[in-house]
Design a protein around this motif. Structure first.
Motif, PDB file in Angstrom:
ATOM      1  N   GLY A  31      74.610   5.462  30.732  1.00  0.00           N
ATOM      2  CA  GLY A  31      74.756   4.262  31.562  1.00  0.00           C
ATOM      3  C   GLY A  31      73.866   4.314  32.792  1.00  0.00           C
ATOM      4  N   LYS A  32      73.017   5.335  32.900  1.00  0.00           N
ATOM      5  CA  LYS A  32      72.117   5.497  34.049  1.00  0.00           C
ATOM      6  C   LYS A  32      70.674   5.512  33.561  1.00  0.00           C
ATOM      7  CE  LYS A  32      74.107   9.348  35.196  1.00  0.00           C
ATOM      8  NZ  LYS A  32      74.413  10.616  35.846  1.00  0.00           N
ATOM      9  N   ARG A  33      69.784   5.174  34.491  1.00  0.00           N
ATOM     10  CA  ARG A  33      68.355   5.268  34.191  1.00  0.00           C
ATOM     11  C   ARG A  33      67.928   6.728  34.200  1.00  0.00           C
ATOM     12  NH1 ARG A  33      64.977   0.345  35.782  1.00  0.00           N
ATOM     13  NH2 ARG A  33      63.410   1.871  35.229  1.00  0.00           N
ATOM     14  N   LEU A  34      66.931   7.033  33.414  1.00  0.00           N
ATOM     15  CA  LEU A  34      66.382   8.376  33.353  1.00  0.00           C
ATOM     16  C   LEU A  34      65.696   8.713  34.674  1.00  0.00           C
ATOM     17  CD1 LEU A  34      65.915  10.750  31.369  1.00  0.00           C
ATOM     18  CD2 LEU A  34      63.774   9.659  30.742  1.00  0.00           C
ATOM     19  N   ASP A  35      65.903   9.908  35.158  1.00  0.00           N
ATOM     20  CA  ASP A  35      65.305  10.373  36.407  1.00  0.00           C
ATOM     21  C   ASP A  35      63.781  10.282  36.332  1.00  0.00           C
ATOM     22  OD1 ASP A  35      64.331  12.033  38.562  1.00  0.00           O
ATOM     23  OD2 ASP A  35      66.302  12.988  38.637  1.00  0.00           O
ATOM     24  N   ASN A  36      63.172   9.676  37.352  1.00  0.00           N
ATOM     25  CA  ASN A  36      61.717   9.519  37.389  1.00  0.00           C
ATOM     26  C   ASN A  36      60.976  10.847  37.490  1.00  0.00           C
ATOM     27  OD1 ASN A  36      61.780   6.750  37.176  1.00  0.00           O
ATOM     28  ND2 ASN A  36      61.829   6.430  39.380  1.00  0.00           N
ATOM     29  N   ARG A  37      61.686  11.899  37.864  1.00  0.00           N
ATOM     30  CA  ARG A  37      61.033  13.209  37.989  1.00  0.00           C
ATOM     31  C   ARG A  37      60.813  13.896  36.642  1.00  0.00           C
ATOM     32  NH1 ARG A  37      65.063  15.843  42.078  1.00  0.00           N
ATOM     33  NH2 ARG A  37      66.427  14.603  40.767  1.00  0.00           N
ATOM     34  N   VAL A  38      61.378  13.335  35.574  1.00  0.00           N
ATOM     35  CA  VAL A  38      61.149  13.897  34.240  1.00  0.00           C
ATOM     36  C   VAL A  38      59.710  13.566  33.847  1.00  0.00           C
ATOM     37  CG1 VAL A  38      61.817  13.865  31.807  1.00  0.00           C
ATOM     38  CG2 VAL A  38      63.558  13.644  33.584  1.00  0.00           C
ATOM     39  N   SER A  39      58.916  14.602  33.632  1.00  0.00           N
ATOM     40  CA  SER A  39      57.511  14.379  33.274  1.00  0.00           C
ATOM     41  C   SER A  39      57.395  13.947  31.811  1.00  0.00           C
ATOM     42  CB  SER A  39      56.704  15.660  33.495  1.00  0.00           C
ATOM     43  OG  SER A  39      57.015  16.619  32.499  1.00  0.00           O
ATOM     44  N   MET A  40      56.242  13.412  31.479  1.00  0.00           N
ATOM     45  CA  MET A  40      56.009  12.987  30.091  1.00  0.00           C
ATOM     46  C   MET A  40      56.115  14.178  29.152  1.00  0.00           C
ATOM     47  SD  MET A  40      55.539  10.241  28.447  1.00  0.00           S
ATOM     48  CE  MET A  40      56.036  10.503  26.768  1.00  0.00           C
ATOM     49  N   LYS A  41      55.567  15.311  29.525  1.00  0.00           N
ATOM     50  CA  LYS A  41      55.623  16.494  28.666  1.00  0.00           C
ATOM     51  C   LYS A  41      57.067  16.973  28.484  1.00  0.00           C
ATOM     52  CE  LYS A  41      50.957  18.043  29.409  1.00  0.00           C
ATOM     53  NZ  LYS A  41      50.044  19.091  29.766  1.00  0.00           N
ATOM     54  N   GLN A  42      57.860  16.902  29.537  1.00  0.00           N
ATOM     55  CA  GLN A  42      59.275  17.267  29.416  1.00  0.00           C
ATOM     56  C   GLN A  42      59.993  16.289  28.492  1.00  0.00           C
ATOM     57  OE1 GLN A  42      60.210  17.206  33.640  1.00  0.00           O
ATOM     58  NE2 GLN A  42      60.697  19.399  33.583  1.00  0.00           N
ATOM     59  N   LEU A  43      59.697  15.011  28.644  1.00  0.00           N
ATOM     60  CA  LEU A  43      60.348  13.986  27.829  1.00  0.00           C
ATOM     61  C   LEU A  43      60.004  14.143  26.352  1.00  0.00           C
ATOM     62  CD1 LEU A  43      62.258  11.683  28.242  1.00  0.00           C
ATOM     63  CD2 LEU A  43      60.313  10.169  28.562  1.00  0.00           C
ATOM     64  N   ILE A  44      58.756  14.502  26.078  1.00  0.00           N
ATOM     65  CA  ILE A  44      58.347  14.735  24.695  1.00  0.00           C
ATOM     66  C   ILE A  44      59.164  15.878  24.098  1.00  0.00           C
ATOM     67  CG2 ILE A  44      56.433  15.580  23.274  1.00  0.00           C
ATOM     68  CD1 ILE A  44      54.584  13.898  25.132  1.00  0.00           C
TER      69      ILE A  44
END
Length: 138
Positions: free
Chosen positions: A84-97
């Motif tokens: 129910g929350k937005r993903l933290d903007n500090r998550v990098s693209m490489k981490q998200l992958i």
């Protein structure tokens, strides 16, 4: 084939074993032809070979860039649905992958841990207990 940490890398046989080697071979052979005897045809051959190599590389990079954008969108939505929350903007693209391999149950915890401990993608993948396979990668 089941995916897990040890078996998740994806090889595209057509790209990795056919197009890329052919593009490199074309460049090498055209340079050899140019060095063996300069002519307008051999110069055009070198230019064409480099164009072929660059086109092959750019097509691959465009596909990977689009895939990254889709992963960001999908994982943002998945995280929102789960928390129910937005993903933290500090998550990098490489981490998200790397996080996309985590099961729904693990994702929120791993996102928090990735941000708070600045985990590398490799560390994130090693922490995934219930692997969520991705068979649709480019």
């Amino acid at each position: 084939m089941e995916q897990n940490y040890n078996k998740h890398a994806m090889i595209d046989p057509l790209f990795h074993y056919v197009l890329t080697p052919l593009a490199l071979l074309t460049v090498i052979l055209s340079i050899i032809q140019l060095v063996g005897g300069f002519s307008l045809a051999s110069l055009l051959s070198v230019i064409g070979a480099f164009l072929f190599l660059f086109i092959v590389a750019k097509v691959r990079l465009y596909a990977l860039k689009l895939q990254d954008r889709l992963i960001r969108s999908e994982e943002n939505f998945r995280y929102f649905v789960l928390t129910g929350k937005r993903l933290d903007n500090r998550v990098s693209m490489k981490q998200l992958i790397a996080l996309r391999f985590a099961s729904d149950e693990e994702l929120p915890r791993l996102v928090d841990k990735a941000v708070s401990e600045s985990l590398t993608p490799n560390q994130i993948k090693q922490l995934v207990e219930n692997w969520r396979a991705d068979y649709h990668r480019v």
